[in-house]
Design an enzyme around this catalytic site. Structure first.
Site, PDB file in Angstrom:
ATOM      1  N   TYR A 145       3.746  36.982  69.630  1.00  0.00           N
ATOM      2  CA  TYR A 145       3.884  35.614  69.153  1.00  0.00           C
ATOM      3  C   TYR A 145       3.478  34.680  70.276  1.00  0.00           C
ATOM      4  CZ  TYR A 145       6.142  31.381  67.321  1.00  0.00           C
ATOM      5  OH  TYR A 145       6.401  30.116  66.865  1.00  0.00           O
ATOM      6  N   ASP A 240       0.314  35.895  78.098  1.00  0.00           N
ATOM      7  CA  ASP A 240       1.268  34.884  77.652  1.00  0.00           C
ATOM      8  C   ASP A 240       2.621  35.234  78.284  1.00  0.00           C
ATOM      9  OD1 ASP A 240       3.097  33.289  76.439  1.00  0.00           O
ATOM     10  OD2 ASP A 240       2.366  33.599  74.393  1.00  0.00           O
ATOM     11  N   LYS A 268       9.368  27.833  78.820  1.00  0.00           N
ATOM     12  CA  LYS A 268      10.786  28.190  78.958  1.00  0.00           C
ATOM     13  C   LYS A 268      11.324  27.934  80.373  1.00  0.00           C
ATOM     14  CE  LYS A 268      10.515  31.316  75.029  1.00  0.00           C
ATOM     15  NZ  LYS A 268      11.213  30.735  73.898  1.00  0.00           N
TER      16      LYS A 268
HETATM   17  N1  HOZ Z   1      10.357  31.557  68.084  1.00  0.00           N
HETATM   18  C1  HOZ Z   1      11.265  31.170  69.089  1.00  0.00           C
HETATM   19  C2  HOZ Z   1      11.731  32.339  69.882  1.00  0.00           C
HETATM   20  N2  HOZ Z   1      10.816  33.398  70.045  1.00  0.00           N
HETATM   21  C3  HOZ Z   1      12.418  30.462  68.460  1.00  0.00           C
HETATM   22  C4  HOZ Z   1      12.919  29.372  69.276  1.00  0.00           C
HETATM   23  C5  HOZ Z   1      14.022  28.541  68.644  1.00  0.00           C
HETATM   24  O1  HOZ Z   1      14.303  28.621  67.461  1.00  0.00           O
HETATM   25  O2  HOZ Z   1      14.589  27.765  69.392  1.00  0.00           O
END
Ligand code: HOZ
Length: 430
Positions: A145, A240, A268
């Site tokens: 992702y 990534d 992050k």
């Molecule tokens: N897709 C995000 C984690 N892999 C989700 C982040 C969120 O909902 O804060």
């Protein structure tokens, strides 16, 4: 059973004015059942909801809170910055300082551009790779992702996998055709794609350690093999490291695993909890970015002074305290050992993948090394496990397809509680 009355009524109100009641899909707890918790505050290893329940935190804002919640050094950095205005839209000394620190810490980065999120970082990075190579197609790995940019919502992990929509409506056919996919940990599949699309691939992008289909570690030789192919075919290799950057080591997965990409995307931890992303890499590639080069990318809030101050304080701390990584690894290994013993005690052989402070328990007895094997997990059972842990005051990621992120705030007491909760939860659901 925890009482959730205030969270439930907030969720009802939220659904009237926010799509699905949340600002990011996986937060809605749809994959695990039950209503989402609305959070009031957090400190150290603990988070508190609107009903005053407390939880040991194993998501840590999906990664950024590597030192636990609200560490004093970050709070102070933010407080110092706030008094000088919240945004300038003009260069600042802090942006130079954080860029220099990132270049020092991350092996592959010679120049870096700050943006506001991991999604923005990956979208920008592939645009630059396309501009640099003059090619259109990219290869991504199934289940990886890279945020919600159109090019990446093809066989995507994380929330997309959780919601069962790895290919989103709204992504045009043309965009989808430029994204080719291969299974994670499968070099031959990548080689075949390249042979069929000779001189058309601009970039290969992947999470060097996947965290969005649960935690999946690359097999020996896999990243090295990708590096070699990219060198042979003049393809830009993009790691990534939004999740793994500054988490698996101060130089990220690339430093830990000894493979150097051409470009890296970050997010992050780089913002210390504030919304920050970045992309960087070799100077000859990054000099394609405007205003130095022709590839356009911009942002009013890029390099925001509050975010830079929080991020700089976080990175400086990590750079000055390499012992943090040993501590995180030790804590996470203790959790792994405890989980393994508990799983064995109920007569199962569920897969527990761990590297450094990333860990996941897949409810499958198969080895999990790619998206297909991750999807053999019993997601209904995971949902029951999630709620059984929540009732024991442990807050997990509400999806089988997310990794857990351990913080330095998790000490002996918390490790003991988590392992006990895991034991009781596994017994309850079997
Ligand atoms: N897709 C995000 C984690 N892999 C989700 C982040 C969120 O909902 O804060």
């Amino acid at each position: 059973m925890i009482q959730k009355n205030n969270s439930i009524s907030l969720y009802q109100e939220a659904q009237k004015v926010i799509p699905g009641g949340v600002n990011s899909p996986v937060r809605a707890f749809k994959a695990v059942g039950g209503d989402p918790l609305f959070i009031k505050s957090a400190k150290g290893a603990y988070m508190y909801d609107e009903d005053d329940n407390h939880y040991i935190e194993l998501i840590n804002s999906w990664g950024p809170m590597i030192l636990g919640h609200a560490p004093d050094i970050i709070e102070k950095a933010v407080a110092d910055a706030i008094g000088k205005s919240l945004s300038f839209g003009a260069p600042t000394a802090k942006e130079v300082a954080i860029a220099e620190l990132i270049v020092e810490m991350v092996p592959s980065i010679e120049k870096v551009r700050m943006v506001n999120s991991g999604t923005e970082a990956t979208m920008s990075a592939i645009r630059v790779a396309r501009g640099f190579t003059g090619r259109d197609k990219i290869i991504k790995m199934e289940g990886c992702y890279h945020g919600h940019g159109d090019s990446f919502l093809i066989a995507a992990g994380s929330g997309a996998a959780t919601m069962g929509t790895p290919d989103s409506p709204g992504v045009t056919k043309g965009t989808a055709l430029d994204t080719l996919t291969a299974p994670f940990n499968d070099l031959e599949a990548v080689e075949a794609l390249i042979q069929h699309n000779k001189n058309e691939i601009a970039a290969i992008i992947l999470e060097p350690v996947a965290g969005n289909m649960g935690c999946i570690v690359p097999k020996p030789g896999y990243l090295e093999g990708l590096r070699k192919i990219c060198d042979q075919e003049n393809i830009v290799l993009i790691f990534d490291e939004v999740m793994t950057g500054f988490r698996l080591s101060k130089g990220g997965a690339q430093e830990l695993l000894g493979v150097t990409p051409d470009m890296t995307t970050l997010g992050k931890i780089i913002g210390g909890g504030m919304p920050v992303g970045a992309y960087g890499g070799k100077q000859e590639i990054m000099d394609y970015v405007s205003p130095q080069g022709p590839v356009y990318q911009a942002g009013t809030l890029s390099g925001n002074p509050i975010a830079m101050s929080a991020g700089y304080a976080m990175l400086k701390y990590l750079n000055d305290h390499p012992e943090v990584y040993e501590q995180l690894d030790t804590t996470t290994k203790k959790l792994k050992k405890g989980f393994e013993e508990n799983v064995k005690a109920i007569g199962k052989n569920y897969t527990i993948n761990q590297l450094g402070s990333m860990i996941s328990l897949h409810f499958t007895q198969e080895e999990v090394f790619d998206f297909k094997s991750a999807k053999t997990s019993d997601t209904k059972l995971f949902g029951r496990y999630f709620n059984a842990m929540l009732n024991r005051n442990v807050y997990l990621a509400p999806s089988q397809f997310e990794a857990l992120f351990i913080s330095t705030a998790i000490g002996e007491k918390e490790v003991g509680h988590i392992i006990e909760a895991n034991k009781a939860a596994l017994e309850e659901i079997h």
